[in-house]
Design a protein around this motif. Structure first.
Motif, PDB file in Angstrom:
ATOM      1  N   SER A 390       0.829  -1.203   0.000  1.00  0.00           N
ATOM      2  CA  SER A 390       0.000   0.000   0.000  1.00  0.00           C
ATOM      3  C   SER A 390       0.860   1.248   0.000  1.00  0.00           C
ATOM      4  N   ILE A 391       0.569   2.128  -0.900  1.00  0.00           N
ATOM      5  CA  ILE A 391       1.220   3.430  -0.966  1.00  0.00           C
ATOM      6  C   ILE A 391       0.131   4.486  -1.020  1.00  0.00           C
ATOM      7  N   THR A 392       0.294   5.534  -0.247  1.00  0.00           N
ATOM      8  CA  THR A 392      -0.610   6.681  -0.396  1.00  0.00           C
ATOM      9  C   THR A 392       0.203   7.875  -0.852  1.00  0.00           C
ATOM     10  N   VAL A 393      -0.399   8.678  -1.674  1.00  0.00           N
ATOM     11  CA  VAL A 393       0.264   9.856  -2.213  1.00  0.00           C
ATOM     12  C   VAL A 393      -0.437  11.100  -1.677  1.00  0.00           C
ATOM     13  N   HIS A 394       0.354  12.022  -1.207  1.00  0.00           N
ATOM     14  CA  HIS A 394      -0.194  13.277  -0.721  1.00  0.00           C
ATOM     15  C   HIS A 394      -1.049  13.923  -1.818  1.00  0.00           C
ATOM     16  N   PRO A 395      -2.246  14.380  -1.464  1.00  0.00           N
ATOM     17  CA  PRO A 395      -3.148  14.914  -2.501  1.00  0.00           C
ATOM     18  C   PRO A 395      -2.583  16.102  -3.271  1.00  0.00           C
ATOM     19  N   ASP A 396      -1.654  16.832  -2.658  1.00  0.00           N
ATOM     20  CA  ASP A 396      -1.077  17.993  -3.345  1.00  0.00           C
ATOM     21  C   ASP A 396       0.230  17.650  -4.053  1.00  0.00           C
ATOM     22  N   ASN A 397       0.560  16.352  -4.082  1.00  0.00           N
ATOM     23  CA  ASN A 397       1.833  15.955  -4.686  1.00  0.00           C
ATOM     24  C   ASN A 397       1.795  16.188  -6.194  1.00  0.00           C
ATOM     25  N   PRO A 398       2.707  17.035  -6.710  1.00  0.00           N
ATOM     26  CA  PRO A 398       2.700  17.334  -8.147  1.00  0.00           C
ATOM     27  C   PRO A 398       3.543  16.351  -8.961  1.00  0.00           C
ATOM     28  N   VAL A 399       4.192  15.418  -8.263  1.00  0.00           N
ATOM     29  CA  VAL A 399       5.208  14.595  -8.919  1.00  0.00           C
ATOM     30  C   VAL A 399       4.706  13.197  -9.259  1.00  0.00           C
ATOM     31  N   PHE A 400       3.819  12.613  -8.403  1.00  0.00           N
ATOM     32  CA  PHE A 400       3.465  11.207  -8.532  1.00  0.00           C
ATOM     33  C   PHE A 400       1.998  10.980  -8.871  1.00  0.00           C
ATOM     34  N   THR A 401       1.743   9.839  -9.509  1.00  0.00           N
ATOM     35  CA  THR A 401       0.396   9.344  -9.790  1.00  0.00           C
ATOM     36  C   THR A 401       0.306   7.906  -9.307  1.00  0.00           C
ATOM     37  N   LEU A 402      -0.781   7.568  -8.632  1.00  0.00           N
ATOM     38  CA  LEU A 402      -0.989   6.215  -8.123  1.00  0.00           C
ATOM     39  C   LEU A 402      -2.155   5.584  -8.878  1.00  0.00           C
ATOM     40  N   GLU A 403      -1.917   4.376  -9.425  1.00  0.00           N
ATOM     41  CA  GLU A 403      -2.969   3.682 -10.168  1.00  0.00           C
ATOM     42  C   GLU A 403      -2.954   2.209  -9.815  1.00  0.00           C
ATOM     43  N   ASN A 404      -4.021   1.733  -9.186  1.00  0.00           N
ATOM     44  CA  ASN A 404      -4.136   0.323  -8.792  1.00  0.00           C
ATOM     45  C   ASN A 404      -2.912  -0.160  -8.005  1.00  0.00           C
ATOM     46  N   GLY A 405      -2.432   0.698  -7.124  1.00  0.00           N
ATOM     47  CA  GLY A 405      -1.310   0.314  -6.279  1.00  0.00           C
ATOM     48  C   GLY A 405       0.042   0.407  -6.937  1.00  0.00           C
ATOM     49  N   VAL A 406       0.105   0.859  -8.183  1.00  0.00           N
ATOM     50  CA  VAL A 406       1.374   1.026  -8.886  1.00  0.00           C
ATOM     51  C   VAL A 406       1.682   2.511  -8.974  1.00  0.00           C
ATOM     52  N   LEU A 407       2.908   2.877  -8.615  1.00  0.00           N
ATOM     53  CA  LEU A 407       3.289   4.281  -8.533  1.00  0.00           C
ATOM     54  C   LEU A 407       4.006   4.725  -9.803  1.00  0.00           C
ATOM     55  N   PHE A 408       3.534   5.840 -10.372  1.00  0.00           N
ATOM     56  CA  PHE A 408       4.127   6.440 -11.559  1.00  0.00           C
ATOM     57  C   PHE A 408       4.486   7.888 -11.262  1.00  0.00           C
ATOM     58  N   ASN A 409       5.229   8.498 -12.176  1.00  0.00           N
ATOM     59  CA  ASN A 409       5.365   9.950 -12.102  1.00  0.00           C
ATOM     60  C   ASN A 409       4.052  10.578 -12.562  1.00  0.00           C
ATOM     61  N   GLY A 410       3.999  11.897 -12.554  1.00  0.00           N
ATOM     62  CA  GLY A 410       2.729  12.586 -12.790  1.00  0.00           C
ATOM     63  C   GLY A 410       2.052  12.246 -14.092  1.00  0.00           C
ATOM     64  N   ASP A 411       2.780  12.149 -15.192  1.00  0.00           N
ATOM     65  CA  ASP A 411       2.165  11.868 -16.494  1.00  0.00           C
ATOM     66  C   ASP A 411       2.278  10.403 -16.895  1.00  0.00           C
ATOM     67  N   LYS A 412       2.667   9.530 -15.962  1.00  0.00           N
ATOM     68  CA  LYS A 412       2.753   8.076 -16.163  1.00  0.00           C
ATOM     69  C   LYS A 412       3.736   7.687 -17.262  1.00  0.00           C
ATOM     70  N   THR A 413       4.776   8.504 -17.442  1.00  0.00           N
ATOM     71  CA  THR A 413       5.832   8.125 -18.390  1.00  0.00           C
ATOM     72  C   THR A 413       6.943   7.343 -17.697  1.00  0.00           C
ATOM     73  N   LYS A 414       6.943   7.348 -16.348  1.00  0.00           N
ATOM     74  CA  LYS A 414       7.941   6.603 -15.583  1.00  0.00           C
ATOM     75  C   LYS A 414       7.228   5.699 -14.579  1.00  0.00           C
ATOM     76  N   LEU A 415       7.535   4.397 -14.622  1.00  0.00           N
ATOM     77  CA  LEU A 415       7.026   3.456 -13.633  1.00  0.00           C
ATOM     78  C   LEU A 415       8.044   3.392 -12.502  1.00  0.00           C
ATOM     79  N   ILE A 416       7.597   3.747 -11.292  1.00  0.00           N
ATOM     80  CA  ILE A 416       8.525   3.928 -10.172  1.00  0.00           C
ATOM     81  C   ILE A 416       8.507   2.756  -9.199  1.00  0.00           C
ATOM     82  N   CYS A 417       7.315   2.279  -8.835  1.00  0.00           N
ATOM     83  CA  CYS A 417       7.250   1.226  -7.823  1.00  0.00           C
ATOM     84  C   CYS A 417       5.991   0.391  -8.007  1.00  0.00           C
TER      85      CYS A 417
END
Length: 676
Positions: A390-417
């Motif tokens: 489980s990962i939670t992302v701060h709602p004001d975070n401009p850097v990350f995007t969370l989708e189905n438990g997979v962490l990406f950068n904001g525009d989903k061009t980088k898969l991070i975790c």
């Protein structure tokens, strides 16, 4: 050690060397000699003979009447003399190298049974008293024998104690420091595991003691607590600073009270306090040093006060009992490996105040299931959190995007975790397979680290870069599929290649048996087959030119491999720990063999080095391509650089040899010395 014990006295002359003298005295096996008394001139070959044939059996060595060949004793000269009880140092010795900077090794450090050091009375530089080594005027205490038991009263003449004087003296129970002593390092008693008390003469101007614990004179600094301290301890209110290593390895310490007077907790101050279950750090503390609570395995919780702004290198490393931690908003930086190995840590809240967090800060936190991500950009600190669900992302975070438990950068061009919960039925795709979204251009380092149930993955055409440590290294993994339109990568039979298939990048660890590499491949990439324990044999095509570093490392069931004549380079650690490999032929095309290339290939019986090999790697620690390898080495007689003798390899024009029997690898630097 041999049961037969022989005492021998020999007199050496230019025509009578030690080997011959022992033989003429009826000694068939030098390892049966327990006491050796030598007089005359002891030369290099004599001392080398003692080291080679008697180091692990000799109990007494009397060189009192010897003219020593080099007039000095170096800190490595008595390595492996583990049974030595007594030594007499001759008058001819002018220098004793006590220890060497950068190595946790010192003169007589392997002599764990040494009880008595005697110096010839005519020696102009050194003296002894009651079996302890001093400088000539006894103002500096140099070495207290490790094998000695009981209490010790330091002589009144001593002003300085060498840093290694009492190191690892496991039988020392108490020490009395006289008024004359003005200087010694506070960790001079490290490794004195049964030391219960340090007493200081009341007229000493620099040090004092209370209840067996060492302080500076005004008790503003707590310097050292004996390692055999048992129970609880309340630090006096006068203490402002707890010094480096002050309570290090005090395994019997169960709890401690730190007063509000304390401002600084020094480096490694409580490291190895395995019995410490609780500690309260007051708000007065502004600095906690590197490794301060490292390996406090029973510490279940800890309060980091909001007066602290930095969590240093390895501060809570290997605190396996730590289950949760709240990092206050005052903390702006978490340094390298701060929580590495905290295997019981299940949750962590990273504060929004954090500006910098280093790689591996939470590495090997295997059971961590929750992490809150603030607005920082680098998440490599989650390396090896293989239970992260489980990962939670701060709602004001401009850097990350969370989708189905997979962490990406904001525009989903980088898969991070990748951290999807394995049993989460709400996720459409089963955890055994994951298709990376076609928005992804880059897969970051450690993105799929230790995803134990993920067995195959699909890489879209969009991916242009895959981080080296993201090469899908879990043992269940059996297949990598790359979209045929991808311009950088390709796959075949589940194996990852570059687009042209000239480089084999990654072989899935879950595959077993034999593998035939395609004819197009010219290079086997770094770590390509690392840890593929199911691989038993492999066939390389004639197209292979380079085998990169660690390519087949830890393939423990690999029994055979053919190296074609096209191979020019064997990188470092290529076959390290291939324990089942019994034979290998180095082809005439090879010019370079990297350091540790055949390290720990313990069942390799023979290696022939062709004339073409002109570069065999070795490290600064005197480890080499064949370290811990049991092979008998032969070198082609036309080789311009190397030659072999009795299965050993050496330079033709130099004396440096590369066989483990000649050079025992030096000890690595203490990790504390790397990040002070």
């Amino acid at each position: 050690m041999k049961n037969t014990k022989i005492s021998i006295s020999v007199c050496l002359t230019p025509k009578m060397r030690l080997k011959q003298a022992l033989k003429e005295a009826g000694v068939k096996d030098p390892a049966t000699v327990s006491k050796l008394t030598v007089s005359g001139t002891l030369d290099y070959d004599d001392f080398k003979y003692i080291r080679a044939k008697m180091a692990e059996t000799l109990q007494e060595l009397d060189m009192g009447d010897v003219s020593f060949y080099k007039r000095e004793i170096n800190n490595w000269d008595f390595e492996r003399f583990s049974y030595l009880i007594s030594i007499t140092i001759p008058a001819s010795i002018e220098h004793i190298g006590i220890h060497e900077a950068g190595f946790d090794f010192w003169i007589f450090s392997d002599c764990i049974n040494l009880n008595n050091i005697t110096v010839h009375p005519n020696n102009s530089d050194y003296a002894s008293e009651n079996g302890v080594l001093f400088n000539k005027d006894k103002t500096e205490l140099l070495i207290y024998p490790q094998g000695r038991q009981g209490d010790y009263i330091i002589p009144d003449s001593v002003v300085t104690i060498d840093d290694y004087a009492f190191k690892n003296c496991a039988g020392l129970t108490s020490v009395f420091v006289p008024a004359s002593v003005l200087e010694f390092d506070n960790n001079v008693f490290n490794g004195c595991t049964v030391l219960t008390s340090i007493a200081v003469h009341p007229e000493n101007f620099v040090f004092t003691s209370e209840n067996g614990i060492l302080f500076n004179k005004n008790k503003s600094k707590l310097l050292f607590c004996p390692e055999d301290w048992q129970g609880d301890y309340v630090i006096p209110d006068s203490v402002v600073e707890i010094e480096e290593d002050a309570f290090s390895e005090c395994s019997g310490l169960t709890s401690i009270v730190i007063p509000t007077s304390v401002d600084v907790i020094g480096k490694w101050a409580f490291s190895g306090c395995t019995g410490l279950t609780s500690i309260i750090i007051p708000n007065s503390v502004t600095k906690i040093g590197n490794g301060a609570f490292s390996s406090c395995e029973c510490l279940t919780s800890i309060n980091i006060p909001d007066s602290v702004d930095t969590i240093k290198f390895m501060t809570f490393n290997d605190c396996k009992g730590l289950t949760s931690i709240n990092i206050p908003n005052s903390v702006t930086e978490i340094c390298y490996n701060a929580f590495d190995g905290c295997s019981g840590l299940t949750s962590v809240t990273v504060p929004d105040s954090l500006v910098e967090i280093d790689i591996n800060d939470f590495s090997n936190c295997a059971d961590m299931t929750f992490v809150h991500v603030p607005t920082i950009e680098n998440l490599s600190f989650l390396s090896d959190c293989n239970a992260l669900t489980s990962i939670t992302v701060h709602p004001d975070n401009p850097v990350f995007t969370l989708e189905n438990g997979v962490l990406f950068n904001g525009d989903k061009t980088k898969l991070i975790c990748f951290s999807r919960e394995e049993a989460d039925d709400s996720i459409n795709d089963p955890v055994e397979h994951y298709a990376i979204p076609d928005t992804v251009i880059e897969i970051k380092d450690d993105a799929f680290n230790n995803c134990e149930r993920l067995i195959n993955i699909t890489i879209p055409a969009s991916v242009k870069k895959i981080g080296k440590s993201a090469y899908f290294s879990w043992y269940a993994f059996i297949s990598i599929t790359v979209h045929p339109d991808n311009t950088v990568y390709a796959s075949e039979n589940g194996v990852l290649f570059n687009k042209e298939k000239t480089e084999l990048i990654r072989f899935p660890k879950g595959l077993k048996g034999e593998y035939v590499i395609p004819d197009s491949v010219k290079k086997i990439g770094e770590y390509a087959f690392l840890g593929c324990v199911g691989l038993t044999s492999i066939i390389l095509p004639d197209s292979i030119e380079e085998i990169d570093n660690s390519a087949f490392g830890k393939c423990i069931n690999l029994t055979s491999i053919n190296l074609p004549d096209s191979v020019k380079k064997i990188g470092s650690s290529v076959f390290s720990y291939c324990e089942s490999l019994t034979c290998i032929t180095v082809p005439n095309s090879v010019k370079e063999i990297g350091v540790w290339a055949f390290d720990s290939c313990i069942n390799l019986t023979a290696i022939s080095i062709p004339a073409s090999v002109t570069d065999i790697g070795y490290s600064s620690c005197l480890e080499h391509a064949f370290t811990r390898c049991g092979a008998y080495i032969t070198v082609h007689p036309d080789n311009p650089v190397y030659e072999s003798e009795n299965g050993e390899i050496k330079h033709k024009r130099k004396t440096k040899k590369y066989n483990q029997d000649i050079y025992t690898p030096l000890r690595q630097k203490d990790v504390r010395g790397e990040n002070n």
